[in-house]
Scaffold this motif. Structure first.
Motif: not given
Length: 809
Positions: A704, A708, A710, A736
């Motif tokens: 990752t 967090d 994400k 993202h």
């Protein structure tokens, strides 16, 4: 160089009024803003967006006594000492003079054209030849109908050869450039998409560009462009490429894995390998052109190898940077010649933020006695406070200049002495030949800042301004919006250029912005949007003109002015015709008229309103309603008060779509900075946000990235960390994958969340290296669309900690 009588004869003995035919002319002038001592200048009253005849009085006041004009009804009694030559076409006359002057030069002239790379090839080739020849080159990118003429004027027999650049954007332009340049040898850089819209086919563009070489003996070009069939009869081709029939054959081009490229060539049965410090295709092609030119001129391969090792990337633009101690630094340290020095000095004197001006100047290559005198004369005409000279070849200037002069034999000697020199609240031009590395001086003087930069292209801003100005009828004023730090582009740096280009008004959002402009030498009228009572004193002290939008503010201002015994203070009246943000409502006009008729403390200068949806065809009926309502209010107010008011309602999209709403003045905002939401104009983007890759790491699938966790990797990936985050104005919504940046021309998505000072990109599918440059917004409109906003927000949110670098030239 020529007397007025000689020029009169060269131009074909047109109608004249010559008071002093013996007056000697050394300089050509067409822009009165750049004239400082005009006694020996010839002014050409060119007709463009503005008519040069309107500025004859300005030129005369600055000492000009010789003019080429086309307007017949001039009142010569206003210019009793003026020499006037009448012609049908002033630009054609300038070109004819340049053509005549070029014909006196009997040494080789190399003409360069093509879609891209012209200026780089010209600069590099000049560097490569300079050690063996005295080379004259057209300054900067002076390749237009006007630029070529001005460039040729400085050509003299002091040089062994000349390299002149020519550029066109539509059919029919090259013939006049060819008549002026008359190149003996030609270089064709490439054919690409630049200015493609001006030509019906690629073949037409090739034919038009090749008109430059119809009388040349030889033309150097790459065989990949297949222009041989288009060559004029008698022009010999000298090519480079991968084919065995090429004069210079490319055997191999390889990326060596670092920042360099290896090129293996064959010429005249010899093979040589070169290592060049570039990886991009454009630089490789430009260097191949230079190698081919050197071989054509008879240089052996072994000597070329040594010359190429000295080449470095060129930043051919003047850079305006924020310096330490309140200074402004103009960095033009990549080359030094008389032509480019004059351009740089013009830009220096365009800056009004400081009254003190310093020039740091290095030696120039090949200065003989004539060129030394020209340099001395040029510097004597400048109103400089201090000149710092570097290099033993500049020593002759010390005694000939009437200003403070400091001399240093080397750049290192200057750098050592700088701790004892004072640089404070001044504009400093650093102008030097590449060999002197004056960029090291720039590094000492420039204020340190975050490594992410917003590059502001002042040429693009000027282009956009002239494009919109060209749409306006004569007599319509132009107000430029410089609020919100000029949409993120900078305050006084942009305002200086707008003032230089003589816009009629500037507009800021807050009084503090206007104060900064006043303190930086801006004298244009400045309108302040939506002021409140707390800034009335500031408005008066700094001659700022408030927009008045309510009775509360109007009455408070009148009361303040009465207490100060001030009369006729200029104000601008805002009418709300549909935006419903600020402004007097139409049904309040009678009350407003009564208030204005019963006071002499304020003097309405203009009346304005704001179009809600002038760029949206779906709301054209509402726009018509707004325009009609505004006209009614303005007429009523003018009749009641007796004040002739400047009426303005057209914003940027209003300029494009609603010429019937121009009235007395238009307000140019986001379009000035290159954002065209109508997609109908050839605007140039002014601001380019850039950063660099700090680190690249290879990560396995399943890892990752970012806060967090994400940013989940679904494949083995190469992840690049770049130096920009939300504290710099790169919105967190770009995380993202919503944001895309460009690395080496390839789009790559963001990975994971945007951090405060950094973010991560997925560069798995492209070639990328640490320290590579990254373009943050490859497409500003698309970037805004990706996160559901507008370009305005992206521009104005770029943090003030992001370094602004201004380019010109």
């Amino acid at each position: 160089m020529y007397s007025v009588a000689q020029i009169h004869a060269i131009l074909g003995r047109q109608t004249d009024a010559l008071v002093d035919p013996t007056l000697e002319i050394f300089d050509l002038a067409y822009d009165t803003r750049k004239i400082r001592h005009g006694e020996h200048s010839l002014f050409f009253a060119l007709k463009g967006i503005r008519d040069g005849h309107a500025f004859i009085g300005d030129a005369y006041q600055k000492g000009v006594r010789a003019f080429v004009v086309s307007q017949r009804d001039l009142d010569l009694s206003l210019y009793p000492a003026g020499n006037f030559i009448w012609v049908k076409d002033v630009l054609l006359a300038l070109q004819r003079l340049a053509s005549y002057h070029r014909a006196q030069f009997k040494k080789p002239v190399i003409g360069i054209t093509g879609s891209n790379g012209k200026t780089v090839v010209k600069e590099w080739l000049t560097q490569l030849l300079q050690g063996d020849k005295q080379v004259y080159q057209s300054p900067k990118s002076y390749n237009s109908q006007l630029g070529v003429a001005l460039a040729l004027w400085n050509l003299s027999d002091d040089y062994d050869c000349a390299i002149i650049e020519a550029g066109i954007s539509q059919p029919g332009e090259m013939a006049s450039l060819e008549a002026m340049i008359q190149p003996d040898i030609g270089i064709f850089t490439n054919i690409g998409t630049a200015h493609a819209q001006g030509f019906s086919t690629k073949q037409e563009k090739i034919r038009e560009k090749l008109q430059l070489f119809i009388h040349s003996s030889d033309l150097l070009f790459s065989s990949r462009y297949d222009i041989g069939p288009f060559l004029s009869k008698g022009v010999r081709g000298f090519t480079f490429g991968y084919m065995s029939l090429d004069d210079v054959q490319i055997l191999q081009i390889a990326d060596d894995g670092s920042l360099a490229t290896t090129i293996k060539l064959s010429y005249a049965r010899e093979v040589a390998t070169f290592s060049i410090p570039f990886r991009d295709k454009a630089s490789i092609e430009n260097i191949l052109i230079c190698i081919t030119a050197l071989l054509f001129f008879g240089y052996p391969l072994a000597k070329i190898t040594g010359k190429l090792a000295k080449l470095r990337p060129l930043d051919m633009r003047l850079q305006l940077k924020k310096g330490k101690n309140g200074c402004s630094i103009i960095d033009d340290s990549y080359s030094n010649d008389l032509g480019s020095l004059q351009i740089a000095l013009d830009f220096l004197f365009q800056q009004q933020q400081h009254s003190k001006r310093t020039l740091i100047l290095s030696d120039m290559a090949g200065l003989d006695n004539k060129l030394r005198q020209k340099l001395l004369d040029l510097l004597r005409r400048q109103e400089l406070d201090r000149i710092i000279l570097v290099g033993s070849g500049t020593y002759f200037l010390q005694d000939g200049l009437h200003t403070e002069v400091l001399f240093f034999k080397t750049t290192d000697e200057l750098l050592s002495a700088m701790r004892n020199l004072t640089f404070e609240q001044e504009s400093i031009l650093i102008k030097g030949s590449r060999a002197f590395h004056l960029e090291e001086v720039s590094k000492v003087l420039v204020a340190k800042s975050h490594e992410t930069v917003l590059e502001i292209n002042l040429n693009a801003l000027e282009h956009n301004l002239q494009l919109y100005r060209g749409m306006l009828p004569s007599g319509v004023k132009l107000m430029a919006m410089v609020k919100a730090f000029s949409y993120g582009s900078g305050s006084y740096e942009v305002a200086n250029l707008l003032q230089f280009n003589k816009v009629d008004y500037l507009t800021v959002a807050f009084a503090d912005e206007g104060v900064e402009l006043r303190q930086s030498g801006i004298t244009l009228p400045i309108m302040v949007l939506s002021p409140d009572e707390q800034v009335f004193e500031t408005l008066v002290a700094h001659e700022l003109e408030p927009e008045i939008y309510s009775f509360r503010i109007l009455n408070a201002l009148i009361a303040f002015l009465r207490r100060r015994h001030i009369k006729h203070f200029p104000i601008h009246l805002k009418i709300d015709t549909g935006m419903h943000r600020l402004g007097f409502m139409p049904d309040e006009m009678e009350k407003l008229m009564e208030a204005l008729c019963h006071t002499d403390t304020v003097r309405p200068i203009s009346i304005l309103s704001h179009l809600v949806a002038s760029g949206n065809v779906d709301h054209d009926d509402f726009t018509r309603h707004q325009i009609a309502a505004f006209r009614h209010c303005a007429a009523a107010l003018e009749d009641a008060t007796g004040f002739p008011l400047i009426k303005h309602i057209a914003n940027t999209s209003g300029i494009t779509r609603w010429p019937g709403a121009y009235m007395d003045m238009v307000r140019l905002g986001i379009g000035l900075y290159g954002v065209d939401t109508s997609h109908t104009l050839d605007l140039e983007l002014v601001g380019t946000l850039k950063t660099t890759i700090t680190q690249i790491k290879t990560l396995p699938a399943g890892e990752t990235v970012g806060y967090d966790r994400k940013g989940i990797l679904t494949r083995p990936s190469r992840i690049a960390t770049v130096k920009i985050g939300y504290a710099d104005g790169y919105n967190r919504r770009f995380g993202h994958g919503a944001g895309q940046m460009a690395v080496n021309g390839q789009l790559v998505p963001t990975v994971g969340a945007i951090c405060m000072d950094m973010c991560m990109l997925d560069v798995t599918d492209i070639v990328a290296h640490e320290e590579d440059e990254v373009l943050v917004f490859p497409d500003l409109l698309q970037a805004a669309s990706n996160i559901g906003t507008i370009p305005y927000e992206l521009l104005v949110n770029i943090s003030s900690r992001v370094k602004r670098v201004y380019f010109y030239g």
